[in-house]
Motif scaffolding. Structure first.
Motif, PDB file in Angstrom:
ATOM      1  N   UNK A  95       0.878  -1.260   0.023  1.00 18.36           N
ATOM      2  CA  UNK A  95       0.182   0.078  -0.211  1.00 18.36           C
ATOM      3  C   UNK A  95       0.994   1.210   0.329  1.00 18.36           C
ATOM      4  N   UNK A  96       0.421   2.473  -0.259  1.00 17.15           N
ATOM      5  CA  UNK A  96       1.146   3.600  -0.218  1.00 17.15           C
ATOM      6  C   UNK A  96       1.280   4.106   1.052  1.00 17.15           C
ATOM      7  N   UNK A  97       2.180   5.179   1.148  1.00 21.14           N
ATOM      8  CA  UNK A  97       2.598   5.556   2.235  1.00 21.14           C
ATOM      9  C   UNK A  97       1.903   6.140   3.326  1.00 21.14           C
ATOM     10  N   UNK A  98       0.691   7.048   2.971  1.00 19.96           N
ATOM     11  CA  UNK A  98      -0.276   7.391   3.813  1.00 19.96           C
ATOM     12  C   UNK A  98      -1.325   6.103   4.027  1.00 19.96           C
ATOM     13  N   UNK A  99      -1.559   5.512   3.061  1.00 15.13           N
ATOM     14  CA  UNK A  99      -2.524   4.319   3.360  1.00 15.13           C
ATOM     15  C   UNK A  99      -1.695   3.337   4.708  1.00 15.13           C
ATOM     16  N   UNK A 100      -0.287   3.216   4.300  1.00 18.69           N
ATOM     17  CA  UNK A 100       0.348   2.243   5.178  1.00 18.69           C
ATOM     18  C   UNK A 100       0.239   2.861   6.699  1.00 18.69           C
ATOM     19  N   UNK A 101       0.624   4.188   6.876  1.00 18.61           N
ATOM     20  CA  UNK A 101       0.705   4.740   7.966  1.00 18.61           C
ATOM     21  C   UNK A 101      -0.643   4.797   8.861  1.00 18.61           C
ATOM     22  N   UNK A 102      -1.897   4.783   8.014  1.00 23.11           N
ATOM     23  CA  UNK A 102      -3.076   4.921   8.545  1.00 23.11           C
ATOM     24  C   UNK A 102      -3.666   3.304   8.671  1.00 23.11           C
ATOM     25  N   UNK A 103      -3.256   2.240   8.078  1.00 18.66           N
ATOM     26  CA  UNK A 103      -3.241   1.051   8.322  1.00 18.66           C
ATOM     27  C   UNK A 103      -2.643   0.643   9.714  1.00 18.66           C
ATOM     28  N   UNK A 104      -1.160   1.283   9.927  1.00 19.15           N
ATOM     29  CA  UNK A 104      -0.511   0.782  11.238  1.00 19.15           C
ATOM     30  C   UNK A 104      -1.502   1.270  12.432  1.00 19.15           C
ATOM     31  N   UNK A 105      -1.983   2.638  12.063  1.00 19.40           N
ATOM     32  CA  UNK A 105      -2.755   3.348  13.228  1.00 19.40           C
ATOM     33  C   UNK A 105      -3.735   2.642  13.647  1.00 19.40           C
ATOM     34  N   UNK A 106      -4.562   1.981  12.725  1.00 19.40           N
ATOM     35  CA  UNK A 106      -5.661   1.329  13.014  1.00 19.40           C
ATOM     36  C   UNK A 106      -5.691  -0.301  13.343  1.00 19.40           C
ATOM     37  N   UNK A 107      -4.430  -0.684  13.337  1.00 14.89           N
ATOM     38  CA  UNK A 107      -4.033  -1.869  13.895  1.00 14.89           C
ATOM     39  C   UNK A 107      -3.858  -1.995  15.220  1.00 14.89           C
ATOM     40  N   UNK A 108      -4.050  -3.336  15.958  1.00 10.64           N
ATOM     41  CA  UNK A 108      -4.185  -3.482  17.294  1.00 10.64           C
ATOM     42  C   UNK A 108      -2.842  -2.848  17.887  1.00 10.64           C
ATOM     43  N   UNK A 109      -1.693  -3.168  17.572  1.00  8.45           N
ATOM     44  CA  UNK A 109      -0.486  -2.435  18.344  1.00  8.45           C
ATOM     45  C   UNK A 109      -0.342  -1.058  18.049  1.00  8.45           C
ATOM     46  N   UNK A 110      -0.901  -0.538  16.754  1.00  6.98           N
ATOM     47  CA  UNK A 110      -0.792   0.800  16.731  1.00  6.98           C
ATOM     48  C   UNK A 110      -1.884   1.602  17.873  1.00  6.98           C
ATOM     49  N   UNK A 111      -2.928   1.126  17.829  1.00  8.83           N
ATOM     50  CA  UNK A 111      -3.915   1.521  18.898  1.00  8.83           C
ATOM     51  C   UNK A 111      -3.215   1.408  20.168  1.00  8.83           C
ATOM     52  N   UNK A 112      -2.600   0.224  20.584  1.00  8.61           N
ATOM     53  CA  UNK A 112      -1.966   0.281  21.928  1.00  8.61           C
ATOM     54  C   UNK A 112      -0.535   1.217  21.920  1.00  8.61           C
ATOM     55  N   UNK A 113       0.028   1.492  20.753  1.00  6.69           N
ATOM     56  CA  UNK A 113       1.261   2.338  20.959  1.00  6.69           C
ATOM     57  C   UNK A 113       0.794   4.167  21.310  1.00  6.69           C
ATOM     58  N   UNK A 114      -0.480   3.970  20.675  1.00  5.79           N
ATOM     59  CA  UNK A 114      -0.977   5.356  20.901  1.00  5.79           C
ATOM     60  C   UNK A 114      -1.643   5.582  22.342  1.00  5.79           C
ATOM     61  N   UNK A 115      -2.194   4.550  22.804  1.00  5.13           N
ATOM     62  CA  UNK A 115      -2.635   4.669  24.088  1.00  5.13           C
ATOM     63  C   UNK A 115      -1.569   4.791  25.181  1.00  5.13           C
TER      64      UNK A 115
END
Length: 393
Positions: free
Chosen positions: A87-107
């Protein structure tokens, strides 16, 4: 690759988990794990009244560790293109942000900075402090051993679900029975069926809370039966999970001590429109003996083949040697046939080769040929030779 992309790839390799052979990656894993424990220690220590004189230091530790978590999160967003290369750069970042570990990292850091963004809600945001416990999931990322828990629960989910259903059925049945037996004797305690459920939960899952208990002879007899049944029912999921842990660690030990020592050899075959495998399902294609198809590369897509996977023109098939018996050593080699080679012009069945050797494929002018005994060897052919040798102990 530009310098920026090289730096981005290097950062991704460092912050990505699991590269034990790369020293910077290993140092980063140890560092971020220490930061997680340091942050959790500060969170726990600040709840003690004795820590009041050191509160500035504790708050400073929390601030520094949360900033580190935030920087790590931004770096993971920035390098997500290598985590999701399709996937493209922006979509890749969005995909990580919506992933389980992406949400955990944010929290792990976002609730700490909320009062700075919205000062009027600082008191209300204190409830988010409980979310800090999710930082423990970052340790789960650093060590694959923690993933064993998830793997066991996934593999045994059907058995665990069945045992939970049995416990629920027993719980409801026992609550209704106890309500029927005890309601008349103590209506204030067993007022309704829900009171019986509270008693059944505390009896089945513990040894009883003590605030509600039967007083009639039949009720006490029912309680004894339910207690015995409860011990057995609760032991079922415990046994399932314990057996799952044993199986998982046995599997990991087997892989670590046996399979990693094997030297697996691979060969590649490109399918052209005239190839006999073109349009065939994997389960119907006749592959060379002792070879297994491991992946299919189709354009930029990597496909793990199944029996009904259709082989198409342009596919690159990756084969691996299938060593069925340890006493045999399998070798795959490429042989370029030059003009002076004595095999030129001869049929395969007439070649002077050992019975333990087999020509499994021929690359000729960009085409892949599956040979038979009548196939004639030509100049510049590339032969895929399969050899099986007896290993003497």
């Amino acid at each position: 690759m530009s310098n920026i992309n090289k730096i981005k790839k290097k950062i991704f390799d460092v912050i990505q988990i699991g590269n034990k052979n790369d020293l910077p990656s290993k140092i980063f894993d140890i560092f971020i794990t220490m930061i997680i424990f340091l942050n959790l220690a500060a969170t726990i220590i600040e709840t003690f009244s004795e820590a009041e004189p050191y509160m500035n230091i504790i708050k400073g530790v929390e601030l520094v560790t949360c900033i580190i978590f935030a920087i790590e999160y931004v770096l993971r967003l920035w390098t997500a293109i290598y985590l999701y290369p399709n996937v493209s750069g922006f979509k890749a970042g969005l995909k990580f942000a919506k992933s389980f570990y992406g949400i955990i990292d944010l929290l792990t850091f976002f609730p700490y900075f909320l009062p700075f963004v919205i000062p009027s809600g600082a008191v209300a945001f204190r409830i988010f402090r409980v979310i800090r416990i999710f930082r423990l999931f970052q340790i789960n990322k650093q060590y694959d051993a923690f993933n064993v828990i998830v793997n066991v629960l996934k593999e045994k989910k059907n058995q665990i679900f069945s045992s939970i259903v049995m416990i629920l059925i027993l719980m409801i049945a026992s609550s209704l029975c106890m309500y029927s037996l005890e309601n008349e004797a103590q209506p204030e305690q067993f007022e309704n069926a829900f009171s019986g459920i509270w008693w059944s939960v505390s009896t089945l899952l513990t040894v009883g809370y003590g605030d509600i208990y039967p007083i009639t002879p039949l009720g006490k007899l029912m309680a004894i039966v339910i207690t015995f049944l409860g011990v057995g029912m609760v032991a079922i999921p415990t046994g399932i999970i314990s057996a799952g842990f044993v199986e998982q660690y046995t599997k990991l030990k087997l892989i670590g001590s046996h399979y990693e020592e094997k030297d697996i050899k691979f060969i590649t075959s490109v399918i052209n429109p005239e190839h006999p495998w073109n349009g065939e399902m994997v389960k119907k294609a006749v592959f060379p003996p002792q070879l297994i198809l491991v992946i299919i590369i189709r354009a930029d897509e990597v496909i793990v083949p199944r029996g009904d996977t259709l082989i198409q023109a342009g596919d690159r098939l990756i084969f691996a040697a299938k060593n069925l018996k340890e006493e045999f050593d399998i070798e795959l080699k490429e042989i370029l046939i030059k003009e002076e080679n004595k095999w030129v012009g001869n049929k395969i069945k007439d070649l002077d080769i050992s019975r333990q050797e087999l020509i499994v494929m021929i690359q000729r002018n960009g085409r892949t040929i599956i040979p038979n005994g009548s196939t004639v060897i030509r100049v510049n052919d590339v032969l895929m030779m399969y050899s099986k040798h007896k290993v003497h102990g």
